[in-house]
Write a protein that holds these residues in place. Structure first.
Motif, mmCIF file in Angstrom:
data_model
loop_
_atom_site.group_PDB
_atom_site.id
_atom_site.type_symbol
_atom_site.label_atom_id
_atom_site.label_comp_id
_atom_site.label_asym_id
_atom_site.label_seq_id
_atom_site.Cartn_x
_atom_site.Cartn_y
_atom_site.Cartn_z
ATOM 1 N N PRO A 72 0.871 -1.037 -0.012
ATOM 2 C CA PRO A 72 0.012 0.002 -0.003
ATOM 3 C C PRO A 72 0.791 1.190 -0.225
ATOM 4 N N VAL A 73 1.916 1.116 0.636
ATOM 5 C CA VAL A 73 2.791 2.520 0.814
ATOM 6 C C VAL A 73 3.317 2.801 -0.803
ATOM 7 N N ARG A 74 3.893 1.850 -1.257
ATOM 8 C CA ARG A 74 4.340 1.800 -2.557
ATOM 9 C C ARG A 74 3.374 2.321 -3.746
ATOM 10 N N LYS A 75 2.115 1.591 -3.447
ATOM 11 C CA LYS A 75 1.139 2.184 -4.233
ATOM 12 C C LYS A 75 1.004 3.813 -4.072
ATOM 13 N N VAL A 76 1.026 4.242 -2.893
ATOM 14 C CA VAL A 76 0.877 5.682 -2.562
ATOM 15 C C VAL A 76 1.908 6.436 -3.246
ATOM 16 N N VAL A 77 3.203 6.010 -3.127
ATOM 17 C CA VAL A 77 4.320 6.650 -3.743
ATOM 18 C C VAL A 77 3.973 6.690 -5.025
ATOM 19 N N THR A 78 3.889 5.717 -5.766
ATOM 20 C CA THR A 78 3.666 5.596 -7.114
ATOM 21 C C THR A 78 2.396 6.623 -7.594
ATOM 22 N N LEU A 79 1.470 6.663 -6.991
ATOM 23 C CA LEU A 79 0.360 7.438 -7.305
ATOM 24 C C LEU A 79 1.066 8.879 -7.118
ATOM 25 N N LEU A 80 1.631 9.286 -5.979
ATOM 26 C CA LEU A 80 2.055 10.619 -5.887
ATOM 27 C C LEU A 80 3.072 11.013 -7.191
ATOM 28 N N GLU A 81 4.124 9.967 -7.441
ATOM 29 C CA GLU A 81 4.929 10.413 -8.610
ATOM 30 C C GLU A 81 4.101 10.597 -9.756
ATOM 31 N N GLU A 82 3.093 9.908 -10.018
ATOM 32 C CA GLU A 82 2.276 10.061 -11.308
ATOM 33 C C GLU A 82 1.564 11.586 -11.118
ATOM 34 N N MET A 83 1.260 11.826 -10.063
ATOM 35 C CA MET A 83 0.221 12.996 -9.976
ATOM 36 C C MET A 83 1.450 14.275 -10.281
ATOM 37 N N ARG A 84 2.385 14.188 -9.683
ATOM 38 C CA ARG A 84 3.611 15.059 -9.806
ATOM 39 C C ARG A 84 3.952 15.208 -11.464
ATOM 40 N N GLU A 85 4.056 14.026 -12.276
ATOM 41 C CA GLU A 85 4.387 14.266 -13.477
ATOM 42 C C GLU A 85 3.028 14.932 -14.413
ATOM 43 N N GLN A 86 1.887 14.634 -13.807
ATOM 44 C CA GLN A 86 0.704 15.156 -14.505
ATOM 45 C C GLN A 86 0.605 16.570 -14.283
ATOM 46 N N VAL A 87 0.872 17.012 -12.786
ATOM 47 C CA VAL A 87 0.978 18.295 -12.560
ATOM 48 C C VAL A 87 2.131 19.230 -13.528
ATOM 49 N N LYS A 89 3.210 18.512 -16.425
ATOM 50 C CA LYS A 89 2.606 18.797 -17.746
ATOM 51 C C LYS A 89 1.523 19.758 -17.839
ATOM 52 N N ASP A 90 0.528 19.695 -16.733
ATOM 53 C CA ASP A 90 -0.547 20.613 -16.846
ATOM 54 C C ASP A 90 -0.008 22.143 -16.706
ATOM 55 N N LYS A 91 0.923 22.476 -15.860
ATOM 56 C CA LYS A 91 1.827 23.505 -15.498
ATOM 57 C C LYS A 91 2.386 24.059 -16.830
ATOM 58 N N GLU A 92 2.870 23.275 -17.699
ATOM 59 C CA GLU A 92 3.683 23.604 -18.998
ATOM 60 C C GLU A 92 2.594 23.962 -19.868
ATOM 61 N N ALA A 93 1.432 23.308 -19.838
ATOM 62 C CA ALA A 93 0.465 23.650 -20.949
ATOM 63 C C ALA A 93 -0.322 24.857 -20.383
ATOM 64 N N ASP A 94 -0.625 25.184 -19.021
ATOM 65 C CA ASP A 94 -1.090 26.236 -18.777
ATOM 66 C C ASP A 94 -0.140 27.683 -18.904
ATOM 67 N N GLU A 95 1.187 27.290 -18.642
ATOM 68 C CA GLU A 95 2.063 28.411 -18.985
ATOM 69 C C GLU A 95 1.988 28.864 -20.750
ATOM 70 N N THR A 96 1.925 27.612 -21.428
ATOM 71 C CA THR A 96 1.751 28.015 -23.040
ATOM 72 C C THR A 96 0.588 28.909 -23.353
ATOM 73 N N ALA A 97 -0.617 28.150 -22.667
ATOM 74 C CA ALA A 97 -1.708 29.066 -22.735
ATOM 75 C C ALA A 97 -1.788 30.489 -22.511
#
Length: 139
Positions: A72-87, A89-97
């Motif tokens: 369960p801890v590894r799942k949470v860490v993986t989820l947080l890492e994926e969320m960081r990557e998505q954020v 990407k979203d930041k770059e898209a928002d800056e471009t817009a």
């Protein structure tokens, strides 16, 4: 068992199970603590050896598919890492817009300001023309 010890002629501690004074108890706790300390030292040495032999993170191979289900801890860490990557990407898209919007705002503002100045100049020209026409008409 119903009799009181106060009237008993036996000395305290002879034959019955009473508490022994602390000095007479076996000293098992320090030996146990020594064993725990030795085990902890061995585990620390193994961990240090494993860290020293591990390749640097940039040379490490990508993680293989886990044979066992993730903890369960590894799942949470993986989820947080994926969320960081998505954020990110979203930041770059928002800056471009944002940059595009700011460019549009500046360009639009310049165009509108120029149009207003041109319109005011045209109004001044028309007013001058009307005054000339009114003056010629009154002659």
């Amino acid at each position: 068992f119903g009799s009181s010890r106060c009237g008993s002629s036996r000395p305290v501690g002879s034959g019955d199970r009473t508490r022994q004074p602390p000095a007479a108890r076996p000293q098992a706790l320090p030996a146990t603590m020594q064993h725990i300390g030795a085990v902890a030292t061995i585990l620390a040495a193994i961990a240090i050896a494993a860290i020293a032999q591990a390749p640097p993170p940039e040379q490490a191979l990508p993680p293989a598919a886990p044979a066992q289900p993730q903890s369960p801890v590894r799942k949470v860490v993986t989820l947080l890492e994926e969320m960081r990557e998505q954020v990110e990407k979203d930041k770059e898209a928002d800056e471009t817009a944002h940059d595009k919007y700011m460019c549009w705002c500046e360009t639009s503002k310049k165009e509108k300001t120029k149009a207003v100045e041109d319109g005011e100049q045209h109004i001044d020209e028309l007013q001058a023309f009307l005054e000339e026409a009114a003056a010629k008409d009154s002659e």
